[in-house]
Design a protein around this motif. Structure first.
Motif, PDB file in Angstrom:
ATOM      1  N   ILE A 131     -35.740 -86.089  62.638  1.00 21.32           N
ATOM      2  CA  ILE A 131     -35.046 -86.765  63.724  1.00 21.32           C
ATOM      3  C   ILE A 131     -35.182 -88.273  63.547  1.00 21.32           C
ATOM      4  N   HIS A 132     -34.048 -88.962  63.633  1.00 17.40           N
ATOM      5  CA  HIS A 132     -34.012 -90.423  63.536  1.00 17.40           C
ATOM      6  C   HIS A 132     -33.727 -90.965  64.938  1.00 17.40           C
ATOM      7  N   TRP A 133     -34.771 -91.443  65.605  1.00 19.59           N
ATOM      8  CA  TRP A 133     -34.665 -91.940  66.970  1.00 19.59           C
ATOM      9  C   TRP A 133     -34.038 -93.328  66.994  1.00 19.59           C
ATOM     10  N   ASN A 134     -33.401 -93.674  68.099  1.00 21.05           N
ATOM     11  CA  ASN A 134     -32.812 -95.007  68.328  1.00 21.05           C
ATOM     12  C   ASN A 134     -31.907 -95.426  67.179  1.00 21.05           C
ATOM     13  N   SER A 135     -31.151 -94.501  66.647  1.00 24.22           N
ATOM     14  CA  SER A 135     -30.366 -94.785  65.445  1.00 24.22           C
ATOM     15  C   SER A 135     -28.882 -94.502  65.628  1.00 24.22           C
ATOM     16  N   ASN A 136     -28.094 -95.252  64.873  1.00 25.36           N
ATOM     17  CA  ASN A 136     -26.638 -95.093  64.836  1.00 25.36           C
ATOM     18  C   ASN A 136     -26.187 -95.182  63.388  1.00 25.36           C
ATOM     19  N   VAL A 137     -25.073 -94.538  63.080  1.00 28.02           N
ATOM     20  CA  VAL A 137     -24.486 -94.662  61.753  1.00 28.02           C
ATOM     21  C   VAL A 137     -23.760 -96.001  61.696  1.00 28.02           C
ATOM     22  N   LYS A 138     -24.159 -96.836  60.758  1.00 28.65           N
ATOM     23  CA  LYS A 138     -23.569 -98.166  60.616  1.00 28.65           C
ATOM     24  C   LYS A 138     -22.422 -98.166  59.607  1.00 28.65           C
ATOM     25  N   GLU A 139     -22.604 -97.396  58.522  1.00 32.65           N
ATOM     26  CA  GLU A 139     -21.601 -97.411  57.456  1.00 32.65           C
ATOM     27  C   GLU A 139     -21.672 -96.110  56.669  1.00 32.65           C
ATOM     28  N   VAL A 140     -20.518 -95.628  56.249  1.00 35.81           N
ATOM     29  CA  VAL A 140     -20.423 -94.447  55.388  1.00 35.81           C
ATOM     30  C   VAL A 140     -19.734 -94.894  54.099  1.00 35.81           C
ATOM     31  N   THR A 141     -20.322 -94.538  52.951  1.00 40.09           N
ATOM     32  CA  THR A 141     -19.753 -94.956  51.671  1.00 40.09           C
ATOM     33  C   THR A 141     -19.615 -93.774  50.731  1.00 40.09           C
ATOM     34  N   GLY A 179     -16.943 -92.258  47.108  1.00 44.32           N
ATOM     35  CA  GLY A 179     -15.657 -92.279  46.419  1.00 44.32           C
ATOM     36  C   GLY A 179     -14.680 -91.388  47.156  1.00 44.32           C
ATOM     37  N   ASP A 180     -14.345 -90.246  46.531  1.00 42.59           N
ATOM     38  CA  ASP A 180     -13.453 -89.280  47.182  1.00 42.59           C
ATOM     39  C   ASP A 180     -14.161 -88.518  48.293  1.00 42.59           C
ATOM     40  N   ARG A 181     -15.470 -88.515  48.239  1.00 43.25           N
ATOM     41  CA  ARG A 181     -16.289 -87.824  49.239  1.00 43.25           C
ATOM     42  C   ARG A 181     -17.384 -88.753  49.734  1.00 43.25           C
ATOM     43  N   MET A 182     -17.925 -88.417  50.884  1.00 36.81           N
ATOM     44  CA  MET A 182     -19.049 -89.172  51.404  1.00 36.81           C
ATOM     45  C   MET A 182     -20.253 -88.951  50.490  1.00 36.81           C
ATOM     46  N   GLU A 183     -20.903 -90.018  50.092  1.00 36.45           N
ATOM     47  CA  GLU A 183     -22.074 -89.916  49.223  1.00 36.45           C
ATOM     48  C   GLU A 183     -23.336 -90.418  49.894  1.00 36.45           C
ATOM     49  N   LYS A 184     -23.205 -91.499  50.646  1.00 38.72           N
ATOM     50  CA  LYS A 184     -24.375 -92.021  51.345  1.00 38.72           C
ATOM     51  C   LYS A 184     -23.921 -92.763  52.587  1.00 38.72           C
ATOM     52  N   LEU A 185     -24.888 -93.062  53.425  1.00 35.23           N
ATOM     53  CA  LEU A 185     -24.588 -93.819  54.621  1.00 35.23           C
ATOM     54  C   LEU A 185     -25.758 -94.697  54.995  1.00 35.23           C
ATOM     55  N   ILE A 186     -25.491 -95.613  55.905  1.00 31.12           N
ATOM     56  CA  ILE A 186     -26.527 -96.522  56.379  1.00 31.12           C
ATOM     57  C   ILE A 186     -26.748 -96.245  57.853  1.00 31.12           C
ATOM     58  N   LEU A 187     -28.013 -95.982  58.202  1.00 28.57           N
ATOM     59  CA  LEU A 187     -28.405 -95.808  59.597  1.00 28.57           C
ATOM     60  C   LEU A 187     -29.023 -97.106  60.088  1.00 28.57           C
ATOM     61  N   HIS A 188     -28.672 -97.505  61.295  1.00 26.17           N
ATOM     62  CA  HIS A 188     -29.249 -98.702  61.905  1.00 26.17           C
ATOM     63  C   HIS A 188     -30.149 -98.271  63.048  1.00 26.17           C
ATOM     64  N   ASN A 189     -31.408 -98.680  63.000  1.00 24.96           N
ATOM     65  CA  ASN A 189     -32.364 -98.391  64.069  1.00 24.96           C
ATOM     66  C   ASN A 189     -32.314 -99.547  65.056  1.00 24.96           C
ATOM     67  N   SER A 190     -31.866 -99.279  66.279  1.00 24.65           N
ATOM     68  CA  SER A 190     -31.702-100.341  67.269  1.00 24.65           C
ATOM     69  C   SER A 190     -33.034-100.856  67.811  1.00 24.65           C
ATOM     70  N   ALA A 191     -34.094-100.068  67.719  1.00 24.21           N
ATOM     71  CA  ALA A 191     -35.405-100.508  68.207  1.00 24.21           C
ATOM     72  C   ALA A 191     -36.079-101.473  67.229  1.00 24.21           C
ATOM     73  N   VAL A 205     -31.399 -98.285  57.130  1.00 26.27           N
ATOM     74  CA  VAL A 205     -31.908 -97.342  56.135  1.00 26.27           C
ATOM     75  C   VAL A 205     -30.724 -96.707  55.431  1.00 26.27           C
ATOM     76  N   GLU A 206     -30.711 -96.746  54.107  1.00 24.75           N
ATOM     77  CA  GLU A 206     -29.658 -96.113  53.322  1.00 24.75           C
ATOM     78  C   GLU A 206     -30.133 -94.731  52.915  1.00 24.75           C
ATOM     79  N   MET A 207     -29.281 -93.739  53.047  1.00 23.14           N
ATOM     80  CA  MET A 207     -29.666 -92.379  52.673  1.00 23.14           C
ATOM     81  C   MET A 207     -28.484 -91.616  52.088  1.00 23.14           C
ATOM     82  N   ALA A 208     -28.807 -90.713  51.185  1.00 30.88           N
ATOM     83  CA  ALA A 208     -27.792 -89.845  50.587  1.00 30.88           C
ATOM     84  C   ALA A 208     -27.478 -88.724  51.558  1.00 30.88           C
ATOM     85  N   ALA A 209     -26.203 -88.351  51.607  1.00 35.30           N
ATOM     86  CA  ALA A 209     -25.791 -87.243  52.465  1.00 35.30           C
ATOM     87  C   ALA A 209     -24.462 -86.701  51.976  1.00 35.30           C
ATOM     88  N   GLY A 210     -24.308 -85.393  52.079  1.00 37.84           N
ATOM     89  CA  GLY A 210     -23.078 -84.758  51.640  1.00 37.84           C
ATOM     90  C   GLY A 210     -22.103 -84.503  52.763  1.00 37.84           C
TER      91      GLY A 210
END
Length: 119
Positions: free
Chosen positions: A68-78, A80-92, A97-102
């Motif tokens: 669980i990622h508390w106090n967090s929002n998705v800031k950016e999804v990056t 190519g043809d598919r989602m590969e990673k995204l950036i979570l922003h912790n508001s607190a 934080v950059e993380m890989a995700a499918g």
């Protein structure tokens, strides 16, 4: 790029990849639990410091495959043809934080548009 909305229960093709679920209510917890059957890990992104889910559902998501990622929002999804990673922003903390995700699932509650239907 584009975003596709699909019915999760029909078929999920992201087996073995990390996935994210956005939301903190019962629906988000239920989807996170369901996805543990297929995903390598499930990240539950909650914008507050507590879940809105019932106590029973909140206790069920306390398992090793769900982070669980508390106090967090998705800031950016990056990607190519598919989602590969995204950036979570912790508001607190203000950290990003950059993380890989499918896959990314929204379980944030929806108000159906039914006002055009006769009562």
């Amino acid at each position: 790029r584009r975003v596709r909305l699909r019915c999760l229960r029909r078929r999920y093709h992201g087996q073995g990849h990390p996935v994210l679920v956005i939301g903190g209510g019962d629906a988000a917890c239920e989807e996170a639990l369901y996805l543990t059957k297929f995903a390598s890990e499930v990240h539950l992104v909650v914008r507050r410091d507590a879940l809105r889910a019932s106590v029973v559902m909140a206790n069920r998501v306390k398992e090793p495959k769900i982070q669980i990622h508390w106090n967090s929002n998705v800031k950016e999804v990056t990607g190519g043809d598919r989602m590969e990673k995204l950036i979570l922003h912790n508001s607190a903390s203000g950290e990003d934080v950059e993380m890989a995700a499918g896959s990314l699932f929204f379980a944030i509650g929806h108000n159906p548009v039914t006002n055009f239907l006769p009562a």
